[in-house]
Design an enzyme around this catalytic site. Structure first.
Site, short mmCIF file in Angstrom:
data_model
loop_
_atom_site.label_atom_id
_atom_site.label_comp_id
_atom_site.label_asym_id
_atom_site.label_seq_id
_atom_site.Cartn_x
_atom_site.Cartn_y
_atom_site.Cartn_z
N ALA A 257 -2.10 4.11 3.44
CA ALA A 257 -3.28 4.16 2.57
C ALA A 257 -4.36 3.20 3.06
O ALA A 257 -5.55 3.42 2.81
CB ALA A 257 -2.89 3.83 1.13
N SER B 164 0.87 -1.19 0.00
CA SER B 164 0.00 0.00 0.00
C SER B 164 0.89 1.23 0.00
O SER B 164 2.06 1.15 0.38
CB SER B 164 -0.86 0.03 1.26
OG SER B 164 -0.09 0.48 2.37
N ASP B 165 0.35 2.35 -0.39
CA ASP B 165 1.10 3.58 -0.13
C ASP B 165 1.00 3.86 1.37
O ASP B 165 0.26 3.20 2.11
CB ASP B 165 0.57 4.75 -0.99
CG ASP B 165 1.65 5.83 -1.17
OD1 ASP B 165 2.61 5.87 -0.36
OD2 ASP B 165 1.56 6.64 -2.11
N TRP B 166 1.75 4.84 1.80
CA TRP B 166 1.95 5.13 3.22
C TRP B 166 0.60 5.33 3.95
O TRP B 166 -0.09 6.31 3.72
CB TRP B 166 2.79 6.41 3.31
CG TRP B 166 3.25 6.80 4.67
CD1 TRP B 166 2.47 7.23 5.70
CD2 TRP B 166 4.60 6.82 5.14
NE1 TRP B 166 3.24 7.53 6.78
CE2 TRP B 166 4.57 7.28 6.47
CE3 TRP B 166 5.84 6.49 4.57
CZ2 TRP B 166 5.72 7.45 7.24
CZ3 TRP B 166 6.98 6.67 5.35
CH2 TRP B 166 6.92 7.12 6.66
#
Ligand code: NOJ
Length: 719
Positions: A271, A267-269
């Site tokens: 997210a 995932s992005d940070w």
């Protein structure tokens, strides 16, 4: 630790097939240890250390330097029960220690080989200090220059973007991830993050399935299916109502089922945690459930998987097989990287890898290739090296930070060659090089204008270096104006008023609406943030040691109100014309300031002899296109020959032009070259009303240009 005594377990035996080793390891892991592999944290705090010892961390990011990665890795390998090595990730975006031009600058080279080389150098440097995985390339198509992250990608076009994506992934990953000089790539941000409403970072995205598949997905598909990227990153944004990090359609149906992706999704940070803000989860546990079931294998910095997944499995809300699938993907990659055999950095290599002569030379070459000459009235450029005096002016002329751009990794401002230094080193020893800052990049003070004007007045030429600071583009760095920030435009005007010829050098991470300069300043060079050797490259262009050959990978608007403006638009029912009732503005032209593909040279190229041959029809169909280019000017130069296509009549409205081929060639004066393109059937296809890729019979127009507007040859063929 399961390593001592007796025969080594299967998972530790390098001669065993990876699949068998993963099976063996999975069988030995507790549910908590499995979930641990799905958790990633930033930095290495005491709390992280405790988790690593318990085998509850799969990856760390932002741990840099050989000593630091080594310390954390030792704890994972020697003090956790199963000794599973960590995978260290980092945003190695445009260089690690040897900083190259920003990705938008690298895309301006229109030279995939240069991108491949830059990425492989970045990989070797990063790997030498214990990094295994980069969160790059960013392959988001972006058509809104307000969006700060436009700097991190390859611009507006899916064809050019796909070529750059492929080159970057192949550069980072090399031929085999087992090679110690390679790192895993992570094309991001999956998907359509670049289509944020209003160009505002993290904002909502709503694109049709057709636009998603024709514009935003292609670079991901190429990076993943063709180049074999080992991972991808699920984006922050909502996508058609469902956040990208909980979107089963994109993450599973397209990525896994259609494309057969075998790597893992991070995932992005946070997210996953942010699914609560998106309003599709009420608690962390719901967020974890949504993400994991949609197809997110690793939770970057959210701590949501760590705290909720085990209970979700016990409650039956997430199947343990789902966890096993994710862990299998993560462990497979660790084994492909040979992390179990080679968990630590090699101190020998670490000390020798950074900023070698060859790497610095590559950074210079890339910077030279990335320069885009936007305007050169009266051939003001190049300037003679023995010019008596030049004034180097502007807030970025001697700035050591801007050329590093955003995400400069281990880049050090002290390694940067500024424009002033570049000019001094390349001009003849007799040339007087004067300098005045003139103003700050931001703010209203014009106190130093007078000094700038006086300095310019003493010289035969003024080189004015203006633009943005490094942190004005990149993540969370969006702008509502595309003008030069602060009083910089007025500085340019002030210097121009002295009557001294002005060369404007732009350093920026996005297209800027520099309409005043475009009208009044005779020469403008787009240098982007050109890395640690940028100052030399700019000076080389100014003095003619390098004939610029870069082309814009993105349209420059005249004013922010024209955004989004891109070359491959539809024709509309009322194409713009001077007529009243057509698609245009009352207060601005409809045309761009500088079009996609634009870039001038110190020489001229003549195009001739266009031949189009339809070789075969059907799936294996092929159209061959060839033409001749001749350098009819006085010096050697690079030209980027661009092939655009238009399907004139189809069941779905098609763009007025679509890039389907390009080649950067170098020609000596008088030299002629035949340039050939082979269009595949797929290049002619689009999604019909039933959402199937088809080639419809009819007429296709081929346009060969030096830019998307400067079309030199065209002809049609029938299918
Ligand atoms: C957030 C950014 O969106 C992403 O591109 C980056 O890789 C991660 N942070 C990690 O730094």
């Amino acid at each position: 630790m399961g390593r001592s005594g007796g025969r080594k377990p299967i998972y530790l035996r390098p001669t065993q097939p990876i699949e068998k080793r993963v099976d063996d390891l999975l069988r030995r892991m507790t549910l908590e240890e499995k979930i641990g592999q799905m958790c990633q944290y930033s930095g290495f705090s005491e709390a992280h250390e405790a988790l690593v010892k318990q085998g509850r961390v799969g990856s760390l990011l932002n741990v840099t330097g050989a000593k630091n990665t080594e310390r954390a890795q030792k704890i994972a390998v020697e003090q956790s029960r199963l000794g599973i090595p960590l995978i260290f990730g980092l945003d190695v975006i445009h260089g690690y220690s040897t900083i190259f031009p920003i990705p938008l600058g690298l895309a301006s080279t229109w030279n995939p080989e240069t991108v491949r080389k830059a990425s492989s150098i970045a990989a070797a440097e990063a790997a030498s200090e214990g990094i295994h995985w980069t969160f790059a390339p960013m392959v988001d198509i972006a058509r809104d220059p307000r969006w700060g992250r436009i700097a991190e990608g390859a611009g507006e076009d899916p064809y050019l973007g796909s070529a750059m994506a492929q080159a970057a992934v192949e550069g980072f990953q090399g031929r085999d991830l087992a090679d110690p000089d390679t790192i895993v790539a992570c094309p991001k941000h999956y998907v359509a993050y670049g289509a944020a409403e209003g160009g505002r970072d993290y904002n909502t995205v709503d694109v049709s399935e057709r636009v998603l598949r024709e514009v935003y997905l292609p670079p991901f598909k190429v990076a993943i299916v063709k180049a074999g990227a080992g991972t991808t990153m699920s984006a922050f944004n909502e996508l058609n109502g469902v956040p990208a990090s909980a979107n089963r359609h994109s993450l599973t149906e397209i990525l896994r089922e259609e494309w057969g992706f075998k790597g893992f999704v991070v995932s992005d940070w946070n997210a996953v945690g942010e699914l609560i803000n998106h309003g599709i989860a009420g608690t962390s546990a719901e967020a974890a459930k949504e993400a994991v079931n949609a197809g997110v294998d690793m939770d970057m910095c959210g701590n949501v998987y760590q705290t909720s997944l085990a209970q979700l499995v016990r409650d039956g809300a997430v199947l343990e097989e789902k966890i096993d699938e994710s862990v299998r993907r993560i462990l497979t990659l660790k084994l492909r990287l040979r992390l179990f055999e080679r968990p630590y950095v090699d101190p020998e290599r670490a000390s020798k890898a950074l900023q070698t002569k060859e790497k610095l030379e590559a950074a210079l070459q890339a910077a030279r290739e990335s320069m885009v000459l936007l305007k050169n009235e009266g051939s003001l450029l190049p300037v003679k090296k023995d010019i008596e005096s030049v004034a180097v002016i502007g807030p970025l002329a001697d700035d050591r930070n801007a050329p590093l751009g955003s995400w400069s990794c281990r880049g050090n401002p002290e390694d940067v060659v500024t424009v002033l230094e570049g000019i001094k080193s390349r001009a003849s020893p007799r040339t007087k090089v004067l300098y005045a800052k003139g103003c700050e990049s931001e703010g209203n003070s014009k106190e130093e204008f007078e000094n700038a004007a006086e300095t310019a007045g003493e010289a035969g030429l003024a080189i004015v270096v203006v633009g943005e600071k490094a942190d004005m583009s990149g993540e969370a760095a969006c702008r509502a104006s595309l003008n030069l920030p602060g009083v910089q435009e007025e500085l340019v005007e002030t210097v121009h008023e002295t009557g001294v010829p002005v060369v404007e050098v732009l350093m920026n991470g996005r297209p800027l609406s520099i309409s005043w300069s475009a009208e009044h300043v005779p020469a403008i060079l787009e240098a982007w943030f050109s890395g640690i050797r940028g100052g030399f490259a700019i000076a080389d262009v100014i003095f003619g040691d390098c004939n610029p050959g870069g082309k814009l990978p993105i349209t420059f608007p005249r004013a922010v109100g024209q955004v989004p403006i891109y070359y491959s638009h539809k024709n509309t029912g009322r194409p713009p014309s001077p007529e009243r009732w057509t698609s245009k503005y009352l207060d601005a032209p409809w045309t761009p300031l500088f079009p996609f593909g634009h870039g001038l040279s110190y020489t001229q190229f003549e195009y001739s002899d266009l031949h189009i041959t339809l070789k075969r029809r059907g799936k294996a169909g092929k159209v061959e296109v060839s033409l001749t280019v001749e350098n009819i000017g006085g010096c050697q130069g690079d030209e980027v020959v661009q092939l655009y296509l238009r399907d004139l009549v189809a069941s779905i409205g098609r763009p007025v032009k679509e890039l389907k081929g390009f080649k950067r060639i170098t020609l000596k004066p008088g030299e002629r070259r035949t340039v050939s393109f082979a269009l595949a059937w797929q290049d002619l296809s689009f999604l019909n009303r039933e959402m199937q890729w088809v080639v419809e019979p009819g007429t296709f127009r081929v346009m060969i240009g030096s830019s998307s507007e400067d079309i030199r040859l065209s002809d049609s063929f029938e299918v």
